[in-house]
Design a protein around this motif. Structure first.
Motif, mmCIF file in Angstrom:
data_model
loop_
_atom_site.group_PDB
_atom_site.id
_atom_site.type_symbol
_atom_site.label_atom_id
_atom_site.label_comp_id
_atom_site.label_asym_id
_atom_site.label_seq_id
_atom_site.Cartn_x
_atom_site.Cartn_y
_atom_site.Cartn_z
ATOM 1 N N ALA A 14 35.464 -4.023 -73.640
ATOM 2 C CA ALA A 14 34.494 -4.727 -74.489
ATOM 3 C C ALA A 14 34.485 -4.108 -75.882
ATOM 4 C CB ALA A 14 33.103 -4.601 -73.864
ATOM 5 N N ARG B 270 36.746 -3.568 -77.932
ATOM 6 C CA ARG B 270 37.886 -2.674 -78.186
ATOM 7 C C ARG B 270 39.149 -3.505 -78.174
ATOM 8 N NH1 ARG B 270 37.560 1.430 -73.350
ATOM 9 N NH2 ARG B 270 35.583 2.404 -73.836
ATOM 10 N N LYS C 43 36.563 -6.402 -69.697
ATOM 11 C CA LYS C 43 37.508 -5.297 -69.888
ATOM 12 C C LYS C 43 37.548 -4.941 -71.356
ATOM 13 C CE LYS C 43 41.290 -5.807 -66.939
ATOM 14 N NZ LYS C 43 42.681 -6.112 -66.648
ATOM 15 N N PRO D 149 30.702 1.141 -77.450
ATOM 16 C CA PRO D 149 31.858 0.744 -76.638
ATOM 17 C C PRO D 149 33.200 0.908 -77.346
ATOM 18 C CG PRO D 149 30.679 -1.183 -77.445
ATOM 19 C CD PRO D 149 29.855 0.009 -77.841
ATOM 20 N N GLY E 288 27.216 9.662 -68.730
ATOM 21 C CA GLY E 288 27.814 10.381 -69.853
ATOM 22 C C GLY E 288 27.556 11.872 -69.731
ATOM 23 N N MET F 34 39.845 1.100 -65.246
ATOM 24 C CA MET F 34 38.700 1.960 -65.568
ATOM 25 C C MET F 34 38.041 1.626 -66.905
ATOM 26 S SD MET F 34 40.625 5.538 -66.150
ATOM 27 C CE MET F 34 39.150 6.406 -66.579
ATOM 28 N N SER F 35 38.597 0.668 -67.644
ATOM 29 C CA SER F 35 37.921 0.236 -68.875
ATOM 30 C C SER F 35 37.173 -1.068 -68.645
ATOM 31 C CB SER F 35 38.942 0.017 -69.983
ATOM 32 O OG SER F 35 39.645 1.189 -70.189
ATOM 33 N N GLY G 231 31.369 8.184 -74.930
ATOM 34 C CA GLY G 231 31.501 6.724 -75.074
ATOM 35 C C GLY G 231 30.201 6.034 -74.689
ATOM 36 N N GLY G 232 29.957 4.862 -75.241
ATOM 37 C CA GLY G 232 28.758 4.101 -74.881
ATOM 38 C C GLY G 232 27.503 4.873 -75.209
ATOM 39 N N ASP G 233 26.630 5.000 -74.225
ATOM 40 C CA ASP G 233 25.430 5.822 -74.371
ATOM 41 C C ASP G 233 25.701 7.162 -73.675
ATOM 42 O OD1 ASP G 233 22.296 5.778 -74.892
ATOM 43 O OD2 ASP G 233 22.692 6.768 -72.981
ATOM 44 N N ALA H 70 28.134 0.279 -72.062
ATOM 45 C CA ALA H 70 29.063 -0.782 -71.637
ATOM 46 C C ALA H 70 28.300 -2.000 -71.102
ATOM 47 C CB ALA H 70 30.007 -0.239 -70.573
ATOM 48 N N ILE I 230 24.071 7.514 -70.028
ATOM 49 C CA ILE I 230 24.484 6.646 -68.926
ATOM 50 C C ILE I 230 25.888 7.052 -68.474
ATOM 51 C CG2 ILE I 230 24.847 4.245 -68.179
ATOM 52 C CD1 ILE I 230 21.985 4.765 -69.036
ATOM 53 N N VAL J 150 33.832 -3.244 -66.775
ATOM 54 C CA VAL J 150 32.599 -3.327 -65.987
ATOM 55 C C VAL J 150 32.577 -4.685 -65.297
ATOM 56 C CG1 VAL J 150 30.948 -1.756 -67.095
ATOM 57 C CG2 VAL J 150 31.290 -3.997 -68.049
HETATM 58 N N1 SAH Z 1 28.538 6.352 -71.175
HETATM 59 C C1 SAH Z 1 29.305 5.142 -70.998
HETATM 60 C C2 SAH Z 1 29.809 4.983 -69.580
HETATM 61 C C3 SAH Z 1 30.820 6.015 -69.180
HETATM 62 S S1 SAH Z 1 31.433 5.793 -67.571
HETATM 63 C C4 SAH Z 1 28.465 3.927 -71.407
HETATM 64 O O1 SAH Z 1 27.264 4.066 -71.622
HETATM 65 O O2 SAH Z 1 29.053 2.856 -71.530
HETATM 66 C C5 SAH Z 1 32.915 4.949 -67.933
HETATM 67 C C6 SAH Z 1 32.851 3.515 -67.469
HETATM 68 O O3 SAH Z 1 32.096 2.745 -68.399
HETATM 69 C C7 SAH Z 1 34.188 2.810 -67.409
HETATM 70 O O4 SAH Z 1 34.877 3.073 -66.196
HETATM 71 C C8 SAH Z 1 33.798 1.372 -67.529
HETATM 72 O O5 SAH Z 1 33.304 0.910 -66.292
HETATM 73 C C9 SAH Z 1 32.616 1.437 -68.486
HETATM 74 N N2 SAH Z 1 33.001 1.171 -69.892
HETATM 75 C C10 SAH Z 1 32.879 2.024 -70.911
HETATM 76 N N3 SAH Z 1 33.251 1.426 -72.068
HETATM 77 C C11 SAH Z 1 33.618 0.156 -71.762
HETATM 78 C C12 SAH Z 1 34.094 -0.951 -72.516
HETATM 79 N N4 SAH Z 1 34.271 -0.872 -73.838
HETATM 80 N N5 SAH Z 1 34.356 -2.106 -71.872
HETATM 81 C C13 SAH Z 1 34.165 -2.201 -70.543
HETATM 82 N N6 SAH Z 1 33.726 -1.175 -69.779
HETATM 83 C C14 SAH Z 1 33.454 -0.012 -70.374
#
Ligand code: SAH
Length: 435
Positions: free
Chosen positions: A195, A197, A193, A14, A88, A217-218, A81-83, A114, A86, A220
């Motif tokens: 998370a 970061r 929001k 994240p 991605g 958009m940041s 970002g994230g996985d 996320a 997902i 969930v």
């Molecule tokens: N591959 C990423 C998701 C990408 S789609 C994952 O696995 O997390 C992008 C969306 O992920 C964003 O619009 C938001 O809904 C969520 N997101 C990604 N990073 C986040 C974070 N640090 N905090 C909150 N939501 C996050």
């Protein structure tokens, strides 16, 4: 020709460096080239010893093609970002490789998504079955998203919403929140929001108090299920350990009291039929033995069990009944608008389409029971539990329910209430789940 290089599709978590896996760290450090969107590159820039190629949002295919091309003879990290699987870039890489039949040494490095990040900040809002929906309609149609969202909401699991909003499509969130309201009522929603970061924010709101402007958009969202509980900003959906290991309120003493009380009741109402069990529940919930003779069964209560087993919606009059239930339900009072009638009656009338085929519980308001009778011919519920209470209209309302051509459980006279209504519905719910 086997290639010399290798492509890594790397999830970087994240945002916080601590949540980068050791494997991701290692491949990024050893990469000849790191490719990614600027937002993700910024989070790991200082780790990179090779070349950096930054790109912008809507250039995913170009990024993938370039990464594949460069990885013929170099170690390349395509970061996400994230996985990376997902929502991605990993699926695009897989699709591209399988359609072009390029053979390549290639590996996906998982990351903390996320959902995992938000979940740990909230305190286990998701602990078992759950649904995940993205509101982004850039790759799939809005109709499909809406359909999936509705089905997810009906399944009474916590629903995690990715991509809730962006400057281009803030309308999607508003439409989604309306769907949540119509399917689950005014439930609590967690907003997480950024998370792990800069700018991290975590809060829980009732749906009606959630301002879509607060969501970007940041973020969930986690939409609670009927089993979710709240303490301060913590949000927990228990997995049922408390029943298995008898933690929490299930202390030895509490168990002894419950067993003693059940034993006494078994002496008073000894039978093993569903009706006997419902009667025991009603007496247990009220401490009032007269319920043994006050319950009126019209038709077979098993019909209520069957309806719940088929997935019928549960509609009740007031929040107090809804809060006591061990399943998802909607409370009519939350759907009322300005009206001359009572709020519960207005809510029932407005929900008439949803009432058709559903199991309805009226625990408080005689006016809601009367409203139900007005619409029941045209929008027939599958089963009714009506125990409205009081000295104004309760007896008459329950008599009206008994005259309907719908199986029901009612109480005679003035007695009843939300507690007994919830206890009877819970008995039906538990039977529906048990076999
Ligand atoms: N591959 C990423 C998701 C990408 S789609 C994952 O696995 O997390 C992008 C969306 O992920 C964003 O619009 C938001 O809904 C969520 N997101 C990604 N990073 C986040 C974070 N640090 N905090 C909150 N939501 C996050």
């Amino acid at each position: 020709m086997p290639s010399q290089g290798k492509l890594y599709v790397v999830g970087i978590g994240p945002g916080n460096r601590d949540l980068l896996t050791l494997k991701a760290y290692e491949v990024i450090r050893n990469a000849d080239v790191v490719i990614g969107h600027r937002r993700y590159i910024d989070l790991i820039r200082d780790l990179v010893r090779g070349e950096i190629v930054e790109s912008t949002m809507r250039k995913e295919l170009e990024r993938v093609k370039l990464a594949v091309e460069l990885s013929r003879d170099r170690n390349v990290c395509l970061v996400s970002g994230g996985d990376p699987c997902i929502y991605g870039i990993a699926s695009l890489v897989e699709e591209y490789l399988s359609t072009t039949e390029i053979s390549l040494d290639y590996e996906i490095i998982p990351g903390v998504s996320a959902l995992n990040a938000a979940n740990s900040l909230l305190g286990c809002a998701v602990s078992g079955d759950h649904a995940v929906i993205s509101l982004s309609d850039s790759l799939i149609s809005w109709e499909k998203i809406e359909h999936r969202l509705r089905l997810a909401l009906r399944s009474d699991v916590p629903v995690v919403v990715y991509n809730p909003s962006s400057r281009r499509r803030s309308e999607n969130l508003k439409k989604a929140l309306e769907i949540v309201l119509s399917e689950r009522g005014d439930v609590k929603v967690a907003v997480v929001k950024n998370a792990y970061r800069d700018g991290q924010e975590v809060f829980v709101r009732n749906l009606s108090e959630l301002n879509p402007e607060e969501v970007d958009m940041s973020t969930v969202l986690v939409i609670s299920s009927s089993e979710t509980v709240f303490t301060d900003r913590r949000m927990l959906t228990p997995r049922g350990y408390s029943l298995k290991y008898e933690v929490g309120a299930k202390t030895k003493m509490a168990r002894e009291i419950a067993e003693q009380s059940a034993g006494i009741l078994r002496n008073i109402i000894p039978g093993n039929t569903l009706k006997d069990e419902i009667a025991r529940r009603a007496v247990m919930a009220t401490g009032d033995l007269s319920y043994r003779d006050l319950l009126v069964f019209k038709g077979d209560p098993q019909e209520g069990v069957e309806a719940i087993r088929r997935g019928a919606r549960i509609v009740v009059d007031v929040e107090m009944v809804r809060a006591g239930l061990r399943a998802e339900a909607i409370a009519a009072v939350n759907f009322a608008e300005e009206t001359e009638r009572t709020r519960t009656a207005d809510g029932i009338l407005r929900l008439k389409e949803k009432i058709e085929g559903s199991v309805v519980g009226i625990g408080n308001a005689p006016s809601a029971a009367k409203a139900l009778c007005e619409i029941a011919k045209e929008h027939r519920p599958a089963f009714i539990v009506a125990t409205p209470v009081g000295f104004v209209g309760a007896e008459e309302a329950k008599e009206m329910v008994r005259r309907l051509d719908v199986p029901s459980i009612t109480t005679m006279g003035t007695k009843g209430g939300s507690g007994v209504c919830a206890a009877i519905l819970n008995c039906l719910i538990e039977h529906a789940r048990s076999n």
